[in-house]
Motif scaffolding. Structure first.
Motif, PDB file in Angstrom:
ATOM      1  N   UNK A 102       0.845  -1.381  -0.018  1.00 40.15           N
ATOM      2  CA  UNK A 102       0.048  -0.125  -0.094  1.00 40.15           C
ATOM      3  C   UNK A 102       0.890   1.222  -0.009  1.00 40.15           C
ATOM      4  N   UNK A 103       0.489   2.178  -0.980  1.00 39.72           N
ATOM      5  CA  UNK A 103       1.531   3.298  -0.965  1.00 39.72           C
ATOM      6  C   UNK A 103       1.083   4.572  -0.309  1.00 39.72           C
ATOM      7  N   UNK A 104      -0.132   4.619   0.349  1.00 39.33           N
ATOM      8  CA  UNK A 104      -0.755   5.802   0.814  1.00 39.33           C
ATOM      9  C   UNK A 104       0.083   6.363   1.826  1.00 39.33           C
ATOM     10  N   UNK A 174       2.752  -6.027 -10.025  1.00 41.51           N
ATOM     11  CA  UNK A 174       3.607  -5.944 -10.704  1.00 41.51           C
ATOM     12  C   UNK A 174       4.006  -4.398 -11.436  1.00 41.51           C
ATOM     13  N   UNK A 175       3.868  -3.479 -10.507  1.00 44.43           N
ATOM     14  CA  UNK A 175       4.239  -2.117 -10.709  1.00 44.43           C
ATOM     15  C   UNK A 175       5.051  -1.565  -9.451  1.00 44.43           C
ATOM     16  N   UNK A 176       5.827  -0.748  -9.672  1.00 42.39           N
ATOM     17  CA  UNK A 176       6.514  -0.105  -8.578  1.00 42.39           C
ATOM     18  C   UNK A 176       5.582   1.004  -7.983  1.00 42.39           C
ATOM     19  N   UNK A 177       5.971   1.638  -6.567  1.00 39.03           N
ATOM     20  CA  UNK A 177       5.148   2.254  -5.918  1.00 39.03           C
ATOM     21  C   UNK A 177       6.091   3.540  -6.105  1.00 39.03           C
ATOM     22  N   UNK A 178       5.536   4.826  -6.218  1.00 45.33           N
ATOM     23  CA  UNK A 178       6.312   6.275  -5.896  1.00 45.33           C
ATOM     24  C   UNK A 178       5.548   6.662  -4.829  1.00 45.33           C
ATOM     25  N   UNK A 179       6.448   6.485  -3.600  1.00 46.36           N
ATOM     26  CA  UNK A 179       5.667   6.859  -2.481  1.00 46.36           C
ATOM     27  C   UNK A 179       5.701   8.697  -2.123  1.00 46.36           C
ATOM     28  N   UNK A 180       6.518   9.139  -2.885  1.00 45.05           N
ATOM     29  CA  UNK A 180       6.183  10.775  -2.748  1.00 45.05           C
ATOM     30  C   UNK A 180       6.131  11.305  -4.316  1.00 45.05           C
ATOM     31  N   UNK A 181       4.849  11.944  -4.165  1.00 47.66           N
ATOM     32  CA  UNK A 181       4.321  12.599  -5.471  1.00 47.66           C
ATOM     33  C   UNK A 181       3.100  11.838  -6.236  1.00 47.66           C
ATOM     34  N   UNK A 182       3.034  10.574  -6.049  1.00 50.88           N
ATOM     35  CA  UNK A 182       1.571   9.981  -6.627  1.00 50.88           C
ATOM     36  C   UNK A 182       0.592   9.572  -5.477  1.00 50.88           C
ATOM     37  N   UNK A 183      -0.463   9.601  -5.855  1.00 52.21           N
ATOM     38  CA  UNK A 183      -1.493   9.310  -5.036  1.00 52.21           C
ATOM     39  C   UNK A 183      -1.581   7.699  -4.908  1.00 52.21           C
ATOM     40  N   UNK A 184      -2.474   6.957  -4.115  1.00 57.25           N
ATOM     41  CA  UNK A 184      -2.745   5.783  -4.164  1.00 57.25           C
ATOM     42  C   UNK A 184      -3.481   5.157  -5.540  1.00 57.25           C
ATOM     43  N   UNK A 185      -4.410   6.316  -5.989  1.00 59.79           N
ATOM     44  CA  UNK A 185      -4.895   5.963  -7.329  1.00 59.79           C
ATOM     45  C   UNK A 185      -3.807   5.988  -8.337  1.00 59.79           C
ATOM     46  N   UNK A 188      -1.849   2.970  -8.901  1.00 59.56           N
ATOM     47  CA  UNK A 188      -2.358   1.998  -9.386  1.00 59.56           C
ATOM     48  C   UNK A 188      -2.369   1.982 -10.859  1.00 59.56           C
ATOM     49  N   UNK A 189      -2.255   3.239 -11.391  1.00 59.56           N
ATOM     50  CA  UNK A 189      -2.320   3.307 -12.805  1.00 59.56           C
ATOM     51  C   UNK A 189      -0.935   4.127 -13.680  1.00 59.56           C
ATOM     52  N   UNK A 190      -0.239   4.855 -13.009  1.00 58.31           N
ATOM     53  CA  UNK A 190       0.892   5.530 -13.749  1.00 58.31           C
ATOM     54  C   UNK A 190       1.993   4.795 -13.841  1.00 58.31           C
ATOM     55  N   UNK A 191       2.848   4.059 -12.854  1.00 54.37           N
ATOM     56  CA  UNK A 191       3.880   3.329 -13.075  1.00 54.37           C
ATOM     57  C   UNK A 191       3.559   2.256 -13.915  1.00 54.37           C
ATOM     58  N   UNK A 192       4.400   1.970 -14.981  1.00 55.07           N
ATOM     59  CA  UNK A 192       4.024   0.860 -15.834  1.00 55.07           C
ATOM     60  C   UNK A 192       4.235  -0.470 -15.196  1.00 55.07           C
ATOM     61  N   UNK A 193       3.292  -1.466 -16.114  1.00 54.63           N
ATOM     62  CA  UNK A 193       3.306  -2.830 -15.442  1.00 54.63           C
ATOM     63  C   UNK A 193       4.497  -3.497 -16.148  1.00 54.63           C
ATOM     64  N   UNK A 194       4.945  -4.326 -15.342  1.00 51.80           N
ATOM     65  CA  UNK A 194       6.149  -5.079 -15.589  1.00 51.80           C
ATOM     66  C   UNK A 194       6.070  -6.519 -15.432  1.00 51.80           C
ATOM     67  N   UNK A 214      -2.268  -6.721 -10.769  1.00 52.84           N
ATOM     68  CA  UNK A 214      -2.262  -5.515 -11.559  1.00 52.84           C
ATOM     69  C   UNK A 214      -2.593  -5.588 -12.620  1.00 52.84           C
ATOM     70  N   UNK A 215      -3.633  -4.861 -13.130  1.00 49.25           N
ATOM     71  CA  UNK A 215      -4.279  -4.680 -14.338  1.00 49.25           C
ATOM     72  C   UNK A 215      -4.918  -5.694 -14.990  1.00 49.25           C
ATOM     73  N   UNK A 216      -5.286  -6.691 -14.365  1.00 47.54           N
ATOM     74  CA  UNK A 216      -5.910  -8.096 -14.733  1.00 47.54           C
ATOM     75  C   UNK A 216      -7.276  -7.802 -14.919  1.00 47.54           C
ATOM     76  N   UNK A 217      -7.998  -8.107 -16.091  1.00 46.53           N
ATOM     77  CA  UNK A 217      -9.627  -7.814 -16.071  1.00 46.53           C
ATOM     78  C   UNK A 217     -10.148  -8.789 -17.085  1.00 46.53           C
TER      79      UNK A 217
END
Length: 338
Positions: A102-104, A174-185, A188-194, A214-217
Motif C-alpha cells: 500500500x503506497x498511501x 507488477x508495478x513499482x510504487x512512487x511513495x512521494x508525488x503520486x496518490x494511491x490511485x 495503481x495506474x501511472x507506473x508501468x506494469x512489468x 495488477x491490471x488484470x481484467x
C-alpha cells in the motif's frame, strides 16, 4: 470461532480477489462468494492497532460462507503482528497476509505498506514472528519496487530475505510504487506494469508460490498469466464486474451461475443485514456491477445507487425490470436474425 475449513491447495491454480479498502467488506465478500466457491477472498487491510485497540469483533468478524478467506494485516511491529495473526487463526481465518504494497501517505507515516520494501530484514522479522504462533499460512503482498529501488535485483533481494523465514507465498503487484508525488490511485495506474519481472521471479525461484497482481481484467489474460506464475489476483475488475469471478470457474470446470439465481441467494442475506440495523445502501453499493455489460445494467445501477433503493422491495422490483429488459433484447435479436 475455529472452523475446520482450510484453503485447499489442490484447487490449483489460485485465483484471488485483492484486498481493497472500503470495497472488500464482509457484504461484498458474501456477494462475491456466490459467483465461485474456489476464489480466495481477502479482507480490507486492517492495521494491528485497529484490532488490538479498536475492537476485534468489529474488524475480524466474517460470514462463514466466505471461506476460503484471508486476513490482510498492516503493521511493522513483530509482536503486534504475531498477536493479531494468532487472533486471526482463532477467529477461523484460513491465512494471514502482510501488506507490503500500500503506497498511501497515511500508512507510510505508520511504517505500514510499500515503504517496508526498503526494510526486508524487518519484514522477515515480522513474518518469522507471525509464523511462530500459528499453523495457518502467512504470506506477503508487495510491489516490484519503490521509488529509487526499482531494479529486479532489489526485488529479488527482498523476496530472498523474507523467504529465509520459510515464507513461500508471495503476491506481487507488477508495478513499482512512487511513495512521494503520486496518490494511491495514481500508483495503481501511472507506473508501468512489468509482468516480465514477476515471471522471471517465478522462473528463478521455482520453489516459491508466486501470484501476480495488477491490471488484470479478463479471463483470457488470466489464462495467459497462468502460463508463467502460480496464481492471479484480480483487483477492481472483480468489484465492478463481479461476474468475472463466475467466468473464472472455467479453470475448475464449474458451471457458471445465473445472475438472477445469485440475487435470489443474496436477498435473504440482505434481509438479515437490514434486520441487524445495516443501512440498505451499505449493501446495495456492492452489487451495482452484477449486470455489467448487459441490457438494463445502467438502469440497475441507477435504481440502486445513491440510496435510491429505500426498501428490499425496490431491489426485487429492479430485478424484475432487468429481466424484462433482457427479454426484450433477446426478442429483438431473435426477430432480426430472420
Amino acid at each position: 470461532m475455529i472452523t475446520e475449513k482450510t484453503i485447499d491447495n489442490t484447487k490449483e491454480p489460485r485465483i484471488s480477489v485483492a484486498p481493497m479498502m472500503d470495497w472488500t467488506t464482509k457484504d461484498y465478500r458474501f456477494f462475491a462468494r456466490l459467483f465461485n466457491p474456489n476464489v480466495v477472498l481477502y479482507t480490507e487491510m486492517v492495521t494491528t492497532g485497529a484490532i488490538i485497540y479498536g475492537g476485534a469483533n468489529r474488524h475480524l468478524d466474517f460470514n462463514q460462507q466466505e471461506h476460503p478467506i484471508v486476513l490482510q494485516l498492516g503493521g511493522s511491529n513483530p509482536e503486534e503482528l504475531a498477536t493479531c495473526t494468532k487472533m486471526a487463526e482463532d477467529w477461523g481465518y484460513n491465512e494471514v497476509n502482510l501488506n507490503v504494497g500500500c503506497p498511501s501517505d497515511r500508512v507510510q507515516n505508520n511504517k505500514i505498506g510499500a515503504c517496508l520494501m526498503a526494510e526486508p530484514n524487518l519484514v522477515a522479522e515480522c513474518i518469522h514472528s507471525m509464523q511462530k504462533v500459528v499453523s495457518i499460512p502467512v504470506t506477503v503482498k508487495h510491489r516490484i519496487g519503490i521509488d529509487d529501488m526499482q531494479s529486479y535485483e532489489e526485488m529479488l533481494h527482498f523476496v530472498d530475505t523474507v523467504a529465509t523465514t520459510g515464507c513461500t507465498h508471495f503476491i506481487v503487484h507488477a508495478r513499482i510504487a512512487i511513495l512521494q508525488g503520486l496518490s494511491p490511485k495514481e500508483n495503481r495506474e501511472v507506473p508501468p506494469l512489468r509482468y516480465e519481472d514477476v515471471y522471471r521471479l517465478k522462473q528463478e525461484r521455482p520453489q516459491l508460490t508466486i501470484e501476480i497482481n495488477g491490471g488484470i481484467k479478463t479471463f483470457d489474460k488470466t489464462q495467459q498469466h497462468l502460463q508463467h506464475v502460480d496464481g492471479v489476483m484480480i483487483g477492481r475488475e472483480a468489484y465492478h464486474n463481479p461476474y468475472l469471478l463466475a467466468e473464472m470457474g472455467q479453470l475448475w470446470n464449474l458451471e457458471a451461475p445465473n445472475r438472477f439465481d445469485i440475487m435470489q441467494q443474496m436477498l435473504p442475506y440482505i434481509h438479515q443485514r437490514v434486520a441487524e440495523g445495516a443501512p440498505l445502501s451499505i449493501i446495495t453499493r456492492h452489487i451495482l456491477g452484477l449486470f455489467q455489460n448487459l441490457p438494463g445494467a445502467r438502469k440497475w445501477r441507477q435504481a440502486l445507487s445513491g440510496g435510491n433503493a429505500k426498501t428490499i422491495s425496490d431491489i426485487e422490483h429492479s430485478i424484475q425490470n432487468i429481466q424484462v429488459a433482457m427479454q426484450r433484447t433477446e426478442d429483438y435479436v431473435r426477430e432480426h436474425q430472420h
